[in-house]
Motif scaffolding. Structure first.
Motif, PDB file in Angstrom:
ATOM      1  N   ALA A 107     -38.432 -41.521   5.981  1.00  0.00           N
ATOM      2  CA  ALA A 107     -37.443 -40.653   6.618  1.00  0.00           C
ATOM      3  C   ALA A 107     -37.440 -40.957   8.109  1.00  0.00           C
ATOM      4  O   ALA A 107     -38.504 -41.122   8.721  1.00  0.00           O
ATOM      5  CB  ALA A 107     -37.780 -39.187   6.368  1.00  0.00           C
ATOM      6  N   LEU A 108     -36.247 -41.053   8.698  1.00  0.00           N
ATOM      7  CA  LEU A 108     -36.128 -41.436  10.099  1.00  0.00           C
ATOM      8  C   LEU A 108     -35.555 -40.299  10.924  1.00  0.00           C
ATOM      9  O   LEU A 108     -34.784 -39.478  10.427  1.00  0.00           O
ATOM     10  CB  LEU A 108     -35.213 -42.662  10.231  1.00  0.00           C
ATOM     11  N   ASN A 109     -35.915 -40.282  12.202  1.00  0.00           N
ATOM     12  CA  ASN A 109     -35.297 -39.316  13.102  1.00  0.00           C
ATOM     13  C   ASN A 109     -34.043 -39.933  13.713  1.00  0.00           C
ATOM     14  O   ASN A 109     -33.741 -41.119  13.517  1.00  0.00           O
ATOM     15  CB  ASN A 109     -36.287 -38.842  14.172  1.00  0.00           C
ATOM     16  N   LEU A 110     -33.310 -39.126  14.465  1.00  0.00           N
ATOM     17  CA  LEU A 110     -32.048 -39.565  15.051  1.00  0.00           C
ATOM     18  C   LEU A 110     -32.225 -40.775  15.958  1.00  0.00           C
ATOM     19  O   LEU A 110     -31.441 -41.734  15.907  1.00  0.00           O
ATOM     20  CB  LEU A 110     -31.426 -38.409  15.839  1.00  0.00           C
ATOM     21  N   LYS A 111     -33.265 -40.761  16.771  1.00  0.00           N
ATOM     22  CA  LYS A 111     -33.481 -41.861  17.707  1.00  0.00           C
ATOM     23  C   LYS A 111     -33.729 -43.172  16.972  1.00  0.00           C
ATOM     24  O   LYS A 111     -33.175 -44.218  17.333  1.00  0.00           O
ATOM     25  CB  LYS A 111     -34.670 -41.542  18.628  1.00  0.00           C
ATOM     26  N   GLN A 112     -34.546 -43.129  15.927  1.00  0.00           N
ATOM     27  CA  GLN A 112     -34.836 -44.341  15.163  1.00  0.00           C
ATOM     28  C   GLN A 112     -33.582 -44.881  14.488  1.00  0.00           C
ATOM     29  O   GLN A 112     -33.305 -46.088  14.535  1.00  0.00           O
ATOM     30  CB  GLN A 112     -35.899 -44.042  14.105  1.00  0.00           C
ATOM     31  N   ALA A 113     -32.824 -43.989  13.842  1.00  0.00           N
ATOM     32  CA  ALA A 113     -31.631 -44.409  13.120  1.00  0.00           C
ATOM     33  C   ALA A 113     -30.559 -44.932  14.058  1.00  0.00           C
ATOM     34  O   ALA A 113     -29.952 -45.989  13.807  1.00  0.00           O
ATOM     35  CB  ALA A 113     -31.086 -43.251  12.290  1.00  0.00           C
ATOM     36  N   SER A 114     -30.302 -44.205  15.143  1.00  0.00           N
ATOM     37  CA  SER A 114     -29.237 -44.620  16.054  1.00  0.00           C
ATOM     38  C   SER A 114     -29.562 -45.944  16.727  1.00  0.00           C
ATOM     39  O   SER A 114     -28.686 -46.804  16.891  1.00  0.00           O
ATOM     40  CB  SER A 114     -28.972 -43.537  17.101  1.00  0.00           C
ATOM     41  N   SER A 115     -30.809 -46.136  17.113  1.00  0.00           N
ATOM     42  CA  SER A 115     -31.208 -47.396  17.747  1.00  0.00           C
ATOM     43  C   SER A 115     -31.013 -48.572  16.793  1.00  0.00           C
ATOM     44  O   SER A 115     -30.452 -49.618  17.167  1.00  0.00           O
ATOM     45  CB  SER A 115     -32.672 -47.309  18.189  1.00  0.00           C
ATOM     46  N   PHE A 116     -31.445 -48.396  15.546  1.00  0.00           N
ATOM     47  CA  PHE A 116     -31.326 -49.486  14.570  1.00  0.00           C
ATOM     48  C   PHE A 116     -29.861 -49.788  14.254  1.00  0.00           C
ATOM     49  O   PHE A 116     -29.447 -50.957  14.226  1.00  0.00           O
ATOM     50  CB  PHE A 116     -32.076 -49.120  13.286  1.00  0.00           C
ATOM     51  N   LEU A 117     -29.069 -48.761  14.020  1.00  0.00           N
ATOM     52  CA  LEU A 117     -27.672 -48.977  13.639  1.00  0.00           C
ATOM     53  C   LEU A 117     -26.848 -49.528  14.799  1.00  0.00           C
ATOM     54  O   LEU A 117     -25.953 -50.359  14.590  1.00  0.00           O
ATOM     55  CB  LEU A 117     -27.066 -47.679  13.112  1.00  0.00           C
ATOM     56  N   ASN A 118     -27.136 -49.110  16.010  1.00  0.00           N
ATOM     57  CA  ASN A 118     -26.424 -49.675  17.159  1.00  0.00           C
ATOM     58  C   ASN A 118     -26.744 -51.150  17.333  1.00  0.00           C
ATOM     59  O   ASN A 118     -25.901 -51.925  17.805  1.00  0.00           O
ATOM     60  CB  ASN A 118     -26.766 -48.904  18.435  1.00  0.00           C
ATOM     61  N   ASP A 119     -27.938 -51.552  16.933  1.00  0.00           N
ATOM     62  CA  ASP A 119     -28.330 -52.958  17.033  1.00  0.00           C
ATOM     63  C   ASP A 119     -27.814 -53.800  15.872  1.00  0.00           C
ATOM     64  O   ASP A 119     -27.582 -55.003  16.042  1.00  0.00           O
ATOM     65  CB  ASP A 119     -29.856 -53.092  17.082  1.00  0.00           C
ATOM     66  N   ASN A 120     -27.635 -53.187  14.696  1.00  0.00           N
ATOM     67  CA  ASN A 120     -27.409 -53.991  13.495  1.00  0.00           C
ATOM     68  C   ASN A 120     -26.124 -53.707  12.732  1.00  0.00           C
ATOM     69  O   ASN A 120     -25.742 -54.517  11.880  1.00  0.00           O
ATOM     70  CB  ASN A 120     -28.592 -53.811  12.534  1.00  0.00           C
ATOM     71  N   HIS A 121     -25.463 -52.598  12.979  1.00  0.00           N
ATOM     72  CA  HIS A 121     -24.225 -52.287  12.272  1.00  0.00           C
ATOM     73  C   HIS A 121     -23.032 -52.646  13.153  1.00  0.00           C
ATOM     74  O   HIS A 121     -23.028 -52.377  14.354  1.00  0.00           O
ATOM     75  CB  HIS A 121     -24.168 -50.807  11.894  1.00  0.00           C
ATOM     76  N   LEU A 122     -22.008 -53.230  12.543  1.00  0.00           N
ATOM     77  CA  LEU A 122     -20.851 -53.690  13.303  1.00  0.00           C
ATOM     78  C   LEU A 122     -20.176 -52.560  14.055  1.00  0.00           C
ATOM     79  O   LEU A 122     -19.654 -52.754  15.155  1.00  0.00           O
ATOM     80  CB  LEU A 122     -19.857 -54.360  12.342  1.00  0.00           C
ATOM     81  N   GLN A 123     -20.189 -51.349  13.482  1.00  0.00           N
ATOM     82  CA  GLN A 123     -19.546 -50.211  14.133  1.00  0.00           C
ATOM     83  C   GLN A 123     -20.540 -49.275  14.817  1.00  0.00           C
ATOM     84  O   GLN A 123     -20.142 -48.240  15.364  1.00  0.00           O
ATOM     85  CB  GLN A 123     -18.720 -49.428  13.104  1.00  0.00           C
ATOM     86  N   GLY A 124     -21.804 -49.648  14.808  1.00  0.00           N
ATOM     87  CA  GLY A 124     -22.801 -48.844  15.487  1.00  0.00           C
ATOM     88  C   GLY A 124     -23.103 -47.528  14.777  1.00  0.00           C
ATOM     89  O   GLY A 124     -22.691 -47.298  13.635  1.00  0.00           O
ATOM     90  N   TYR A 125     -23.810 -46.669  15.471  1.00  0.00           N
ATOM     91  CA  TYR A 125     -24.228 -45.380  14.915  1.00  0.00           C
ATOM     92  C   TYR A 125     -23.076 -44.383  14.923  1.00  0.00           C
ATOM     93  O   TYR A 125     -22.204 -44.410  15.802  1.00  0.00           O
ATOM     94  CB  TYR A 125     -25.394 -44.812  15.734  1.00  0.00           C
ATOM     95  N   ILE A 126     -23.069 -43.500  13.928  1.00  0.00           N
ATOM     96  CA  ILE A 126     -22.170 -42.354  13.904  1.00  0.00           C
ATOM     97  C   ILE A 126     -22.962 -41.163  13.369  1.00  0.00           C
ATOM     98  O   ILE A 126     -23.938 -41.345  12.624  1.00  0.00           O
ATOM     99  CB  ILE A 126     -20.923 -42.636  13.034  1.00  0.00           C
TER     100      ILE A 126
END
Length: 280
Positions: A107-126
């Motif tokens: 289970a991830l917190n907001l900071k972990q998820a947002s950092s990873f998705l902003n680095d790796n997802h084409l549309q970033g974190y939402i």
């Protein structure tokens, strides 16, 4: 940052340098490059005369021959180059494979998820309610984000639905069974009647959802959006900066499109989404 008049040449030279000699330039009325005849990349300037229907027809033309056509917009290349190249690698089967059964779920917190998705997802974190990751030892290699369960009274008194909002794996890695593993974990925690998700038609034919047992339920129409010419941040109309909307409301001379144009915004569009449901 701003726009770059030579961005198309930059894309071509960058991809050619990575994938040469498997890269060719196609003789098409649009600037399109092809990789091993599996993938076509349509390079779309933010300033253009295209209509959404034209780009959709172009997609359908190639889909009929089992070729994926990606709509790569100028601002996306200029702001998300690393993520674009990662998606191209994935399309061409050039990623390293890692079997999801070897990974542990966290289970991830907001900071972990947002950092990873902003680095790796084409549309970033939402924004999303739940975030789960796959760990290889102590390294985070994939993240899936889910909405909270929502009542769908049109489908029944106690019917609940949730959304798979984002999924991404680390650059250069395809995790076999990874998304399926995260979905199953989420469904053990949160009881719903279906799980919904969207595939961006600019980048996907939805085949990954088909393999996971999702059913196509709707094709949404193209949506209009705006991009700031200076920082290249995209905004849907309902998410425009408050200060811009306040200035617009304060004046009465211009409609929204003209007002935004005069303030350095360009109007763009996407080709819509494929809406999928996994019924449980």
């Amino acid at each position: 940052m701003g726009l770059n008049p030579f961005w198309q040449e930059d894309v071509f030279l960058t991809v050619q340098g990575i994938y040469h000699p498997a890269l060719i330039q196609c003789a098409e009325p649009y600037f399109i490059i092809a990789c091993q005849q599996k993938l076509l990349i349509h390079l779309v300037p933010v300033k253009n005369n295209f209509k959404p229907e034209e780009l959709i027809e172009l997609q359908k033309k190639y889909e009929a021959n089992n070729i994926v056509l990606v709509q790569l917009w100028e601002d996306v290349w200029l702001t998300r180059r690393t993520q674009v190249l990662s998606r191209i690698n994935s399309f061409l089967g050039l990623n390293k494979s890692y079997h999801g059964r070897k990974a542990k779920i966290a289970a991830l917190n907001l900071k972990q998820a947002s950092s990873f998705l902003n680095d790796n997802h084409l549309q970033g974190y939402i924004n999303a309610k739940y975030h789960f990751g796959l760990m290889d030892s102590d390294k985070l290699i994939a993240v899936a984000s889910f909405s909270e369960a929502r009542p769908m009274k049109s489908k029944g008194e106690n019917y609940q639905s949730a959304e798979l909002v984002r999924f991404a794996s680390t650059d250069g890695l395809t995790i076999v069974g990874g998304l399926s593993k995260l979905i199953k974990h989420f469904l053990k925690q949160i009881k719903v009647n279906d799980l919904m998700s969207y595939a961006d038609r600019d980048w996907s034919l939805g085949k990954g959802y088909d393999k996971l047992g999702f059913q196509l339920s709707e094709t949404t129409p193209p949506a209009f959006l705006y991009v700031n010419e200076e920082n290249l941040i995209r905004y849907f109309p309902h998410r425009l900066p408050k200060e811009i909307l306040d200035e617009f409301e304060a004046q009465k001379a211009l409609n929204l499109d003209d007002f935004l144009t005069s303030n350095g915004y360009l109007k763009l569009f996407n080709t819509g989404n494929l809406k999928y449901h996994l019924y449980l």
